[in-house]
Design a protein around this motif. Structure first.
Motif, short mmCIF file in Angstrom:
data_model
loop_
_atom_site.label_atom_id
_atom_site.label_comp_id
_atom_site.label_asym_id
_atom_site.label_seq_id
_atom_site.Cartn_x
_atom_site.Cartn_y
_atom_site.Cartn_z
N PHE A 239 0.87 -1.17 0.00
CA PHE A 239 0.00 0.00 0.00
C PHE A 239 0.91 1.23 0.00
N GLY A 240 0.61 2.18 -0.87
CA GLY A 240 1.31 3.45 -0.88
C GLY A 240 0.35 4.53 -0.39
N LEU A 241 0.77 5.30 0.61
CA LEU A 241 -0.13 6.25 1.24
C LEU A 241 0.12 7.67 0.74
N VAL A 242 -0.91 8.24 0.11
CA VAL A 242 -0.86 9.62 -0.34
C VAL A 242 -1.63 10.44 0.69
N ILE A 243 -0.90 11.01 1.64
CA ILE A 243 -1.52 11.73 2.75
C ILE A 243 -1.28 13.22 2.59
N ARG A 244 -2.38 13.98 2.57
CA ARG A 244 -2.30 15.41 2.31
C ARG A 244 -2.67 16.22 3.55
N SER A 245 -2.18 17.44 3.57
CA SER A 245 -2.64 18.47 4.51
C SER A 245 -2.32 19.81 3.85
N ASP A 246 -2.63 20.89 4.54
CA ASP A 246 -2.28 22.20 3.98
C ASP A 246 -0.77 22.40 3.93
N TYR A 249 2.40 17.10 1.14
CA TYR A 249 2.20 15.65 1.16
C TYR A 249 3.20 15.02 2.13
N LEU A 250 2.75 13.97 2.80
CA LEU A 250 3.58 13.33 3.80
C LEU A 250 4.54 12.33 3.14
N PHE A 251 5.84 12.51 3.41
CA PHE A 251 6.88 11.64 2.85
C PHE A 251 7.64 10.97 3.99
N GLN A 252 8.14 9.79 3.67
CA GLN A 252 8.94 9.03 4.63
C GLN A 252 10.27 8.70 3.98
N LYS A 253 11.36 8.79 4.75
CA LYS A 253 12.67 8.48 4.20
C LYS A 253 12.94 6.99 4.31
N ARG A 254 13.37 6.39 3.19
CA ARG A 254 13.67 4.97 3.17
C ARG A 254 14.89 4.68 4.06
N PRO A 255 15.03 3.43 4.54
CA PRO A 255 16.19 3.07 5.35
C PRO A 255 17.50 3.32 4.60
N MET A 265 9.94 9.00 -0.07
CA MET A 265 8.83 8.39 -0.80
C MET A 265 7.55 8.51 0.01
N PHE A 266 6.42 8.32 -0.67
CA PHE A 266 5.17 8.14 0.05
C PHE A 266 5.35 6.93 0.99
N PRO A 267 4.77 6.96 2.18
CA PRO A 267 4.88 5.80 3.07
C PRO A 267 4.36 4.53 2.41
N LEU A 268 5.11 3.44 2.59
CA LEU A 268 4.76 2.15 2.00
C LEU A 268 4.56 1.11 3.09
N PHE A 269 3.56 0.25 2.90
CA PHE A 269 3.31 -0.86 3.81
C PHE A 269 3.24 -2.15 3.00
N ASP A 270 4.16 -3.07 3.28
CA ASP A 270 4.16 -4.38 2.63
C ASP A 270 3.03 -5.22 3.24
N HIS A 271 2.20 -5.80 2.38
CA HIS A 271 1.09 -6.62 2.86
C HIS A 271 1.58 -7.72 3.81
N SER A 354 12.98 8.57 -6.62
CA SER A 354 13.19 7.32 -7.33
C SER A 354 12.16 7.20 -8.45
N LYS A 355 12.43 6.30 -9.37
CA LYS A 355 11.48 6.07 -10.46
C LYS A 355 10.15 5.56 -9.93
N VAL A 356 10.21 4.78 -8.85
CA VAL A 356 8.98 4.27 -8.25
C VAL A 356 8.13 5.43 -7.74
N GLN A 357 8.75 6.36 -7.01
CA GLN A 357 8.01 7.50 -6.48
C GLN A 357 7.44 8.35 -7.62
N SER A 358 8.22 8.54 -8.67
CA SER A 358 7.72 9.31 -9.82
C SER A 358 6.50 8.64 -10.45
N LYS A 359 6.52 7.31 -10.50
CA LYS A 359 5.37 6.57 -11.03
C LYS A 359 4.14 6.76 -10.13
N LEU A 360 4.37 6.71 -8.82
CA LEU A 360 3.25 6.87 -7.89
C LEU A 360 2.63 8.26 -8.02
N TRP A 361 3.47 9.27 -8.10
CA TRP A 361 2.96 10.64 -8.21
C TRP A 361 2.22 10.84 -9.53
#
Length: 371
Positions: A239-246, A249-255, A265-271, A354-361
């Motif tokens: 799941f990729g989370l697109v979380i907005r506020s004024d 967008y909420l981003f999380q730094k990868r390890p 990147m947008f926060p990611l949760f592996d199923h 990353s290319k993944v983040q660009s695809k998500l956006w």
């Protein structure tokens, strides 16, 4: 496997190099024999087509004209310059190797393939390419083109998917390589493999070395090179989370290690990390994500699915299928427990994604309706 006499080897060298002299590709990194130029181009060309690399190479040389400039570059600038080429560990290894050249070798490049492999990110092929092109060392540069060309020329039946096969090809090519013009020889093989002797739609009947191509002469060229199929990439559902506020967008730094290390990147949760029960419905999994956002980060949020189909991205050994979820948080929400920050779209162009983040956006922007 066919073995050539010394006379045939000489004839092959002459034919190949005559063709190369009149037909070689005009490429920016071939304007000189500077090891820095050869090295950067070869690293960029890993996993990337020539026409894609050319503008990146030219821009890279404008930003980092010398190995010292690359060694001294801020990581953010380096990654922004590399953005879009993918396989970002290549860029990090470039800088590590540049610092080795500057610090350990006092700015002077190692001139043989063995010592070149002491530098970060340089394997047998790249070492062979630099040693032969920049330092005129008669050493084979065995990449996919060389595997394909020589497998067909000599009907070499060794499986090129096996690591130990490289030694077979290195031994064969080191007997055939021109001792006077090894760099041109290796580059001619590259050009031959990119033109008449491609993986598919090859045109050996018009190839300058058709008389030496035993597989072509025997009518079995499509059987070479011998290669077992790669394993299919392991699929990971996220799941990729697109979380907005004024605030943006909420981003999380990868390890700092692993795939896409240190990228925002947008926060990611592996199923697989959400539950052991793989029979749960998607709506139930989304509820688990909402619960984790609350329990782990103190962020109460309601999430809804954005698109019907997931965004797919394939790495070498993994394929990610990312279902986008969107939600909204108040402007003054406390992010003390969340390892990330708000980023405004106005500064996205200044960020290295990353290319993944660009695809998500891109996928999010194309969603059916914008609330």
């Amino acid at each position: 496997m066919i073995e050539w006499s010394e006379t045939k080897i000489k004839a092959f060298q002459q034919t190949l190099l005559d063709w190369y002299d009149h037909n070689k590709r005009t490429l920016p990194w071939r304007q000189d024999h500077n090891p820095y130029h050869v090295w950067v181009s070869e690293i960029m060309l890993q996993q990337t087509q020539v026409q894609t690399v050319i503008p990146y190479y030219l821009h890279f040389m404008e930003e980092f004209p010398t190995v010292q400039d690359l060694a001294d570059a801020p990581e953010d600038k380096l990654m922004k310059t590399w953005e879009g080429l993918g396989y970002y560990s290549r860029a990090r290894n470039l800088q590590k190797a540049a610092r080795q050249v500057v610090t350990d070798y006092h700015g002077k490049w190692p001139s043989n393939a063995h010592d070149l492999q002491e530098l970060s990110g340089i394997g047998p092929y790249t070492a062979g390419a630099i040693a032969s092109i920049a330092f005129n060392q008669p050493v084979a540069a065995v990449d996919g083109n060389a595997f394909r060309v020589f497998a067909r020329l000599l009907e070499i039946n060794a499986d090129v998917a096996k690591p130990q096969t490289r030694k077979i090809f290195e031994k064969v090519i080191n007997k055939i390589i021109s001792k006077d013009r090894p760099g041109d020889f290796n580059q001619a093989i590259m050009d031959l493999g990119a033109s008449y002797m491609t993986a598919t739609n090859f045109d050996s009947s018009h190839s300058p070395v058709r008389a030496f191509n035993q597989a072509f002469l025997d009518g079995i060229e499509d059987q070479y090179p011998v290669k077992t199929k790669k394993k299919r990439p392991v699929v990971h559902d996220y799941f990729g989370l697109v979380i907005r506020s004024d605030n943006g967008y909420l981003f999380q730094k990868r390890p700092s290690s692993g795939i896409l290390a240190n990228f925002w990147m947008f926060p990611l949760f592996d199923h697989q990390d959400l539950t052991d029960d793989q029979s749960l419905s998607k709506s139930a999994l989304i509820q688990i994500v909402e619960a984790k956002m609350q329990s782990d980060y103190q962020l109460p949020i309601k999430l809804s699915q954005v698109l019907d189909k997931p965004v797919t991205h394939t790495f070498t050994h993994q394929q990610w299928k990312i279902t986008l979820l969107e939600g909204r948080l108040p402007e003054n929400v406390d992010l003390s427990y969340f390892p990330g920050k708000w980023i405004q779209p106005a500064v996205f162009d200044e960020m290295t994604f990353s290319k993944v983040q660009s695809k998500l956006w891109s996928a999010y922007q194309k969603r059916p309706s914008i609330s």
